[in-house]
Enzyme design. Structure first.
Site, short mmCIF file in Angstrom:
data_model
loop_
_atom_site.label_atom_id
_atom_site.label_comp_id
_atom_site.label_asym_id
_atom_site.label_seq_id
_atom_site.Cartn_x
_atom_site.Cartn_y
_atom_site.Cartn_z
N ASP A 121 0.18 -7.54 1.12
CA ASP A 121 0.62 -6.17 1.40
C ASP A 121 2.14 -6.06 1.47
O ASP A 121 2.69 -5.45 2.39
CB ASP A 121 -0.01 -5.66 2.70
CG ASP A 121 -0.04 -4.13 2.76
OD1 ASP A 121 0.45 -3.50 1.82
OD2 ASP A 121 -0.56 -3.58 3.76
N SER B 236 4.63 2.21 7.91
CA SER B 236 4.37 1.10 6.98
C SER B 236 5.62 0.69 6.22
O SER B 236 6.30 1.52 5.63
CB SER B 236 3.29 1.51 5.97
OG SER B 236 2.02 1.45 6.54
N HIS C 184 0.81 -1.21 0.00
CA HIS C 184 0.00 0.00 0.00
C HIS C 184 0.84 1.27 0.00
O HIS C 184 0.33 2.36 -0.27
CB HIS C 184 -1.00 0.01 1.17
CG HIS C 184 -0.39 0.21 2.52
ND1 HIS C 184 -0.16 -0.82 3.41
CD2 HIS C 184 0.01 1.33 3.16
CE1 HIS C 184 0.35 -0.34 4.52
NE2 HIS C 184 0.46 0.96 4.41
#
Length: 573
Positions: free
Chosen positions: A176, A254, A145
């Site tokens: 992901d 992230s 993402h």
């Protein structure tokens, strides 16, 4: 209801919005009851994918975050390495920083997502930031993402003012994860790679390293492992093994590593909104599965599925009805994807007793490590594509053992469409598209209630009957004299063209272009009909495209070399 890779029937609400802290948010639920969809969505909870959208005013939570420069300044140049610090948490954080300084990078992404209501154009570009770290063979591992729908990616290493161009080598949206490569040799000077470790045990300490919003320097968040189990991955709407930790994972974290000792225990990727310090990291088995697939094939291969939905057999009368003897445990098969190999050997009402020799409990779980249990679909997802599994079932009171080939399966209605342009076909102002969940998400945060009810139910429930099948819908009508009076027929599924059932959008385009009679007829849901003079409709198509400044009558994936001359240009006369 247990779902073993049956994504078409999963009650997953994924909604994209910009929250108050400028992070991407999607709502999802883990309620396995498929009978009351409305209540399932009402009880859904929110999770953040933790990439940060550029905002100079953003403020991050700083509790439990240790800045690299602060630690170095506190200890001085002769700072102790391992075990010499009285505070063990500070020692772990310092060790993690020592490892991370030459491994963790900041990622800057420019992205532009498609507009599914106007599939011939993109939305405005946006800038996001995330983290990543170097692994073997000069690769950078990060979250999918962080680079989804990217148009331009830069990376910057710690202590350097220079940003380097990076290319996305492989991306797996279900898990992901993504792999980046940097061609510039200067970037790799002084960089070291991190090694992957094992799945940590409960209460083991980890340190999440990255570049969360609220500052520009590298930071470390310390915490312990709280839970290890299959969890909903917000970005890919899949359910894979994940590790819950009590460390604060903020936007920008992230893709950063969670370090345990001197090795990576996982990759930070999401947190739970409305709760304090509940973050999730992608564990090493999922990471290794992703990397191995890329190394073997050069691209992302996906995660396997049996393609079936199962019901627990915890009720004693249910077990008695299906002739399960005392001591036998398993789950009841309720639905099977026709495209799966399991469809050839298993049947509805079979009781699955074991998978590869591992007994399945009545609640669908299998043993995992020391007195822990997880759902058996984890065993399925860790298989490589085209590997076989031995499945023991009870059918009509008799036990059988079958060999089932496992492979990734695609739902009838795609759950996500990252890194690709939407498909569309325009004829006489009628815009035809394949139904996708991202299209439904365009109806807003509450898309389950605001999008067309029939389309939403089909997106979540229906299974494909054959490979390549799509649900083709009439998404909108670009008004013109040729289609006046049909404007209320939007948002209906297209069933047939000139009496021939539509298999997918490409098939619909072919049926229209091959029309050899005076009029073309479209049969829609609710027994609605559209009839057009074919020659007049072709002339009108060019006129409508020019009026709306649409360059092509169809998306590039529908164009065949033989049909290039037939493509209508908006600028052509």
């Amino acid at each position: 209801m247990l779902r073993i890779g049956l994504t078409a029937g999963r009650a997953v609400a994924r909604r994209l919005r910009t929250s108050s802290n400028r992070c991407l948010v999607r709502n999802f639920n883990l309620n396995n009851n498929n009978n009351n969809r409305k209540n399932v969505f009402a009880s859904s909870f929110k999770a953040f994918t933790t990439c940060s959208i550029s905002d100079s005013n953003a403020i991050a939570t700083t509790s439990n975050i240790l800045d690299a420069e602060t630690v170095t300044e506190a200890y001085g140049a002769d700072a102790p390495k391992y075990g010499a610090v009285e505070d063990s948490a500070m020692s772990d954080a310092y060790a993690a920083i020592e490892l991370a300084l030459d491994s963790v990078v900041k990622i800057f992404t420019v992205a532009s997502s498609p507009n599914y209501f106007l599939p011939w154009q993109n939305k405005s570009q946006r800038e996001t930031m995330g983290s990543g770290f170097v692994i073997s063979q000069r690769r950078i591992l990060t979250n999918a993402h962080v680079v989804a729908d990217h148009t331009f990616v830069l990376v910057r290493k710690h202590g350097s003012p220079t940003k380097y161009r990076a290319e996305v080598k492989a991306v797996g949206h279900e898990c992901d994860l993504a792999i980046l490569v940097v061609e510039n040799e200067e970037f790799w000077d002084g960089m070291t790679f991190l090694e992957l470790g094992d799945v940590p045990f409960l209460q083991e300490a980890v340190a999440v390293v990255g570049y969360p919003q609220g500052g520009d320097n590298i930071s470390v968040t310390k915490g312990v492992v709280s839970r290890v189990e299959p969890t909903q991955y917000v970005h890919g709407a899949s359910q894979l093994l994940a590790i819950q930790i009590d460390a604060a994972i903020n936007p920008g974290n992230s893709g950063g590593p969670a370090i345990m000792g001197d090795k990576v225990a996982g990759v930070a990727f999401q947190n739970l909104s409305g709760a304090e310090n509940i973050g999730y990291i992608i564990p090493v088995p999922v990471i290794k599965h992703f990397i191995a697939g890329v190394e073997e094939t050069g691209d992302y291969v996906g995660f396997c599925s049996m393609g079936m939905s199962c019901q627990p057999t915890e009720n004693a009368q249910l077990r008695e009805h299906f002739q399960m003897r005392p001591g036998l445990t398993g789950v009841l098969v309720s639905k099977i994807n026709p495209l799966s190999d399991a469809y050839k050997v298993l049947k509805k009402d079979d009781i699955v007793l074991s998978f590869d020799g591992v007994p399945i409990a009545n609640d669908g779980t299998v043993p995992f490590r020391n007195r822990e249990r997880i759902t058996f679909d984890h065993l399925v997802s860790m298989k490589k594509p085209d590997e076989t599994a031995q499945v023991r079932v009870m059918r009509n009171g008799e036990e059988h053992e079958f060999s089932v080939t496992l492979r990734p399966l695609q739902p009838l209605v795609p759950v996500h469409q990252f890194d690709k342009l939407p498909s569309y076909f325009i004829f006489a102002g009628f815009v035809f598209i394949p139904l996708t969940q991202p299209y439904l998400h365009e109806y807003g945060e509450d898309w389950y209630n605001t999008s067309p009810r029939r389309l939403c139910e089909r997106a979540l429930r229906e299974l494909p009957k054959k490979a390549g099948e799509q649900l083709v819908i009439l998404s909108q009508i670009l008004m013109d004299d040729i289609n006046a009076g049909y404007e209320r027929l939007a948002e209906l599924q297209v069933k047939k063209v000139n009496g021939v059932e539509v298999e997918n959008l490409k098939h619909l385009r072919q049926l229209v272009e091959d029309c050899s009679i005076e009029s073309v007829r479209f049969d829609l849901d609710d027994e609605r009909v559209i009839a057009l003079n074919y020659d007049a409709a072709k002339v009108a198509t060019s006129r409508i495209l020019k009026r709306h400044r649409i360059p092509y009558a169809m998306s590039t994936d529908l164009i065949d070399e033989q049909n290039v001359p037939q493509i209508e240009l908006a600028c052509s006369s």
